[in-house]
Write a protein that holds these residues in place. Structure first.
Motif, PDB file in Angstrom:
ATOM      1  N   PHE A  65      12.235  -2.002  -7.519  1.00 48.27           N
ATOM      2  CA  PHE A  65      11.280  -3.053  -7.860  1.00 48.27           C
ATOM      3  C   PHE A  65      11.367  -4.201  -6.863  1.00 48.27           C
ATOM      4  O   PHE A  65      10.345  -4.731  -6.427  1.00 48.27           O
ATOM      5  N   GLN A  66      12.593  -4.565  -6.496  1.00 45.18           N
ATOM      6  CA  GLN A  66      12.753  -5.666  -5.551  1.00 45.18           C
ATOM      7  C   GLN A  66      12.054  -5.346  -4.240  1.00 45.18           C
ATOM      8  O   GLN A  66      11.331  -6.183  -3.685  1.00 45.18           O
ATOM      9  N   MET A  67      12.212  -4.108  -3.773  1.00 45.58           N
ATOM     10  CA  MET A  67      11.574  -3.732  -2.510  1.00 45.58           C
ATOM     11  C   MET A  67      10.054  -3.757  -2.636  1.00 45.58           C
ATOM     12  O   MET A  67       9.349  -4.232  -1.736  1.00 45.58           O
ATOM     13  N   ILE A  68       9.549  -3.280  -3.748  1.00 49.93           N
ATOM     14  CA  ILE A  68       8.099  -3.270  -3.959  1.00 49.93           C
ATOM     15  C   ILE A  68       7.560  -4.709  -4.012  1.00 49.93           C
ATOM     16  O   ILE A  68       6.521  -5.015  -3.420  1.00 49.93           O
ATOM     17  N   MET A  69       8.291  -5.585  -4.710  1.00 52.19           N
ATOM     18  CA  MET A  69       7.901  -6.998  -4.780  1.00 52.19           C
ATOM     19  C   MET A  69       7.830  -7.610  -3.379  1.00 52.19           C
ATOM     20  O   MET A  69       6.886  -8.323  -3.041  1.00 52.19           O
ATOM     21  N   LEU A  70       8.845  -7.326  -2.585  1.00 51.86           N
ATOM     22  CA  LEU A  70       8.894  -7.897  -1.231  1.00 51.86           C
ATOM     23  C   LEU A  70       7.747  -7.363  -0.393  1.00 51.86           C
ATOM     24  O   LEU A  70       7.108  -8.108   0.355  1.00 51.86           O
ATOM     25  N   LEU A  71       7.469  -6.067  -0.519  1.00 51.99           N
ATOM     26  CA  LEU A  71       6.360  -5.487   0.242  1.00 51.99           C
ATOM     27  C   LEU A  71       5.037  -6.114  -0.190  1.00 51.99           C
ATOM     28  O   LEU A  71       4.167  -6.372   0.641  1.00 51.99           O
ATOM     29  N   HIS A  72       4.907  -6.395  -1.485  1.00 53.17           N
ATOM     30  CA  HIS A  72       3.665  -6.974  -1.978  1.00 53.17           C
ATOM     31  C   HIS A  72       3.509  -8.433  -1.539  1.00 53.17           C
ATOM     32  O   HIS A  72       2.484  -8.814  -0.977  1.00 53.17           O
ATOM     33  N   HIS A  73       4.540  -9.232  -1.794  1.00 49.44           N
ATOM     34  CA  HIS A  73       4.398 -10.674  -1.579  1.00 49.44           C
ATOM     35  C   HIS A  73       4.678 -11.101  -0.143  1.00 49.44           C
ATOM     36  O   HIS A  73       4.129 -12.092   0.328  1.00 49.44           O
ATOM     37  N   GLN A  74       5.583 -10.384   0.534  1.00 44.07           N
ATOM     38  CA  GLN A  74       5.901 -10.796   1.904  1.00 44.07           C
ATOM     39  C   GLN A  74       5.216  -9.896   2.933  1.00 44.07           C
ATOM     40  O   GLN A  74       5.031 -10.302   4.075  1.00 44.07           O
ATOM     41  N   GLY A  75       4.876  -8.692   2.542  1.00 40.35           N
ATOM     42  CA  GLY A  75       4.289  -7.770   3.502  1.00 40.35           C
ATOM     43  C   GLY A  75       2.766  -7.793   3.526  1.00 40.35           C
ATOM     44  O   GLY A  75       2.160  -7.551   4.555  1.00 40.35           O
ATOM     45  N   GLY A  76       2.159  -8.119   2.382  1.00 44.34           N
ATOM     46  CA  GLY A  76       0.701  -8.133   2.299  1.00 44.34           C
ATOM     47  C   GLY A  76       0.119  -6.783   2.679  1.00 44.34           C
ATOM     48  O   GLY A  76       0.702  -5.743   2.360  1.00 44.34           O
ATOM     49  N   ALA A  77      -1.037  -6.795   3.342  1.00 49.09           N
ATOM     50  CA  ALA A  77      -1.679  -5.538   3.724  1.00 49.09           C
ATOM     51  C   ALA A  77      -0.994  -4.918   4.941  1.00 49.09           C
ATOM     52  O   ALA A  77      -1.033  -3.709   5.137  1.00 49.09           O
ATOM     53  N   LYS A  78      -0.338  -5.755   5.738  1.00 46.20           N
ATOM     54  CA  LYS A  78       0.244  -5.289   7.001  1.00 46.20           C
ATOM     55  C   LYS A  78       1.512  -4.460   6.811  1.00 46.20           C
ATOM     56  O   LYS A  78       1.870  -3.667   7.665  1.00 46.20           O
ATOM     57  N   GLY A  79       2.213  -4.699   5.713  1.00 45.09           N
ATOM     58  CA  GLY A  79       3.484  -4.001   5.507  1.00 45.09           C
ATOM     59  C   GLY A  79       4.628  -4.699   6.212  1.00 45.09           C
ATOM     60  O   GLY A  79       4.453  -5.747   6.843  1.00 45.09           O
ATOM     61  N   GLN A 114       4.364   0.471   3.911  1.00 44.62           N
ATOM     62  CA  GLN A 114       3.284  -0.121   3.108  1.00 44.62           C
ATOM     63  C   GLN A 114       3.275   0.463   1.706  1.00 44.62           C
ATOM     64  O   GLN A 114       3.615   1.630   1.518  1.00 44.62           O
ATOM     65  N   LEU A 115       2.832  -0.337   0.753  1.00 49.44           N
ATOM     66  CA  LEU A 115       2.704   0.144  -0.621  1.00 49.44           C
ATOM     67  C   LEU A 115       1.498   1.064  -0.733  1.00 49.44           C
ATOM     68  O   LEU A 115       0.468   0.839  -0.099  1.00 49.44           O
ATOM     69  N   THR A 116       1.616   2.082  -1.571  1.00 43.44           N
ATOM     70  CA  THR A 116       0.475   2.945  -1.875  1.00 43.44           C
ATOM     71  C   THR A 116      -0.313   2.335  -3.038  1.00 43.44           C
ATOM     72  O   THR A 116       0.158   1.384  -3.675  1.00 43.44           O
ATOM     73  N   ASP A 117      -1.473   2.877  -3.320  1.00 41.19           N
ATOM     74  CA  ASP A 117      -2.271   2.418  -4.466  1.00 41.19           C
ATOM     75  C   ASP A 117      -1.482   2.585  -5.758  1.00 41.19           C
ATOM     76  O   ASP A 117      -1.521   1.728  -6.645  1.00 41.19           O
ATOM     77  N   LYS A 118      -0.774   3.694  -5.837  1.00 41.34           N
ATOM     78  CA  LYS A 118       0.060   3.946  -7.012  1.00 41.34           C
ATOM     79  C   LYS A 118       1.043   2.801  -7.243  1.00 41.34           C
ATOM     80  O   LYS A 118       1.231   2.349  -8.379  1.00 41.34           O
ATOM     81  N   ALA A 119       1.663   2.332  -6.169  1.00 43.97           N
ATOM     82  CA  ALA A 119       2.623   1.232  -6.281  1.00 43.97           C
ATOM     83  C   ALA A 119       1.928  -0.049  -6.719  1.00 43.97           C
ATOM     84  O   ALA A 119       2.440  -0.801  -7.561  1.00 43.97           O
ATOM     85  N   HIS A 120       0.733  -0.301  -6.171  1.00 47.12           N
ATOM     86  CA  HIS A 120      -0.013  -1.502  -6.566  1.00 47.12           C
ATOM     87  C   HIS A 120      -0.384  -1.464  -8.040  1.00 47.12           C
ATOM     88  O   HIS A 120      -0.257  -2.467  -8.742  1.00 47.12           O
ATOM     89  N   ARG A 121      -0.817  -0.305  -8.497  1.00 49.99           N
ATOM     90  CA  ARG A 121      -1.164  -0.170  -9.922  1.00 49.99           C
ATOM     91  C   ARG A 121       0.075  -0.402 -10.797  1.00 49.99           C
ATOM     92  O   ARG A 121       0.023  -1.087 -11.818  1.00 49.99           O
ATOM     93  N   LEU A 122       1.210   0.179 -10.375  1.00 50.00           N
ATOM     94  CA  LEU A 122       2.454   0.028 -11.131  1.00 50.00           C
ATOM     95  C   LEU A 122       2.864  -1.439 -11.180  1.00 50.00           C
ATOM     96  O   LEU A 122       3.233  -1.970 -12.232  1.00 50.00           O
ATOM     97  N   LEU A 123       2.773  -2.101 -10.039  1.00 55.43           N
ATOM     98  CA  LEU A 123       3.165  -3.506  -9.951  1.00 55.43           C
ATOM     99  C   LEU A 123       2.292  -4.368 -10.871  1.00 55.43           C
ATOM    100  O   LEU A 123       2.794  -5.270 -11.555  1.00 55.43           O
ATOM    101  N   ASP A 124       0.984  -4.070 -10.893  1.00 56.06           N
ATOM    102  CA  ASP A 124       0.069  -4.809 -11.778  1.00 56.06           C
ATOM    103  C   ASP A 124       0.520  -4.699 -13.229  1.00 56.06           C
ATOM    104  O   ASP A 124       0.409  -5.645 -14.002  1.00 56.06           O
ATOM    105  N   LYS A 125       1.015  -3.503 -13.580  1.00 61.98           N
ATOM    106  CA  LYS A 125       1.445  -3.285 -14.963  1.00 61.98           C
ATOM    107  C   LYS A 125       2.734  -4.046 -15.289  1.00 61.98           C
ATOM    108  O   LYS A 125       2.932  -4.510 -16.405  1.00 61.98           O
ATOM    109  N   ILE A 126       3.623  -4.152 -14.298  1.00 61.62           N
ATOM    110  CA  ILE A 126       4.961  -4.702 -14.557  1.00 61.62           C
ATOM    111  C   ILE A 126       5.060  -6.206 -14.373  1.00 61.62           C
ATOM    112  O   ILE A 126       5.737  -6.889 -15.134  1.00 61.62           O
ATOM    113  N   GLU A 127       4.378  -6.745 -13.384  1.00 61.96           N
ATOM    114  CA  GLU A 127       4.754  -8.062 -12.870  1.00 61.96           C
ATOM    115  C   GLU A 127       4.713  -9.194 -13.908  1.00 61.96           C
ATOM    116  O   GLU A 127       5.648 -10.006 -13.986  1.00 61.96           O
ATOM    117  N   ALA A 128       3.668  -9.249 -14.705  1.00 62.56           N
ATOM    118  CA  ALA A 128       3.564 -10.339 -15.692  1.00 62.56           C
ATOM    119  C   ALA A 128       4.700 -10.228 -16.708  1.00 62.56           C
ATOM    120  O   ALA A 128       5.351 -11.218 -17.055  1.00 62.56           O
TER     121      ALA A 128
END
Lengths: 153, 153
Positions: free
Chosen positions: B49-63, B107-121
């Motif tokens: 989760f920590q890695m996914i968070m970092l990829l999302h918030h610090q990596g953006g679309a570029k990874g 880079q995160l896949t769509d699957k990861a983005h969907r998962l993150l949307d479910k978890i983050e809040a």
DNA sequence: GGTATATAGTTTACATATAAACAAACTTTT
DNA sequence: AAAAGTTTGTTTATATGTAAACTATATACC
């Protein structure tokens, strides 16, 4: 320095609560790395030293069971098996059967006692050096805060 | 509750400094276990989760490159190889070659983005629940103390 | 006494962490 | 341009951590 600066994060963290949590994580990890460097020259890992300390100060001459070590170190029983295996391999502990034959009694060897004598004073100084950047009141506040956190986990 | 009570130690700890150090260790370990329980039902580990968070918030679309992830997570490059391997296996990240061919772009896949949307809040609420036993002033003091400690390590 | 239950330790499969040695690719120096 | 050095990622060996399934032993209960 804040974690945000330290890691060169683009964005601030989501909340003060999250920032505090990550501070705890990163700081504990960094302390652990420092401990590894400290114990390396003595041929020990930080975890091995922790187990030896517990056997010395909490076990005395009688030793401790693996179950008690598991409780003291707050780790899984299965993990203790491996930790004791490696210390036994290195001649630092002895496994003996207890009266209740489900138990192993773990005791330090003379080699471990000699090693501990060599390390312990130096370790105490190192801890004071590292944690000494905090005033006594800050140390007390840190201990109180950690206690509160653990209490509801 | 003090660590001494919590672990039923025979003897008090050697110094306040040592007590503070052990409080940090044990508390971080216990928080990590709570995190494991939280992420388990989502099929993730806390580190993933920590890695996914970092990829999302610090990596953006570029990874991010593995070297940057290694810096952000404060872990060894070799460790990042394995972490990315497992996330890639689970379809949560993609490895692509960068212009500088020494680098991998993660880079995160769509699957990861969907998962993150479910978890983050939910994760944000959990963090506030756990860390919320501390007053804002205590959180600030904890962050300051951890910062001071890291600064001289 | 015999069955059920609990406890201690081990094994297996796996995730996470390091250090050290290596290959590949880039950069600097000469 | 060639040599030397640096950076990135991987591999290997090892330590530490978990959960789950297992064995052996002890205790509780009928």
């Amino acid at each position: 320095m804040s974690l945000q600066e330290e890691l060169h994060l683009d964005k601030p963290l989501a909340s003060v609560e999250h920032e505090a949590l990550l501070n705890l994580y990163y700081t504990a990890a960094k302390l652990k790395k420092r401990a590894s460097e400290f114990f390396g020259p003595y041929g020990l890992t930080d975890v091995q030293f922790q187990m030896i300390m517990l056997l010395h100060h909490q076990g005395g001459a009688k030793g401790l069971s693996q179950a008690r070590l598991s409780e003291l170190m707050q780790v899984n029983r299965a993990n203790v098996t491996g930790l004791v295996d490696r210390l036994e391999r290195d001649g630092l502990v002895r496994r003996t059967a207890a009266e209740d034959r489900r138990y192993n009694i773990i005791q330090l060897t003379d080699k471990a006692h000699r090693l501990l004598d060599k390390i312990e004073a130096d370790y105490g100084r190192e801890v004071k050096k590292v944690m000494g950047v905090l005033a006594k009141s800050e140390l007390a506040a840190l201990i109180r805060a950690c206690g509160k956190l653990r209490e509801q986990l």
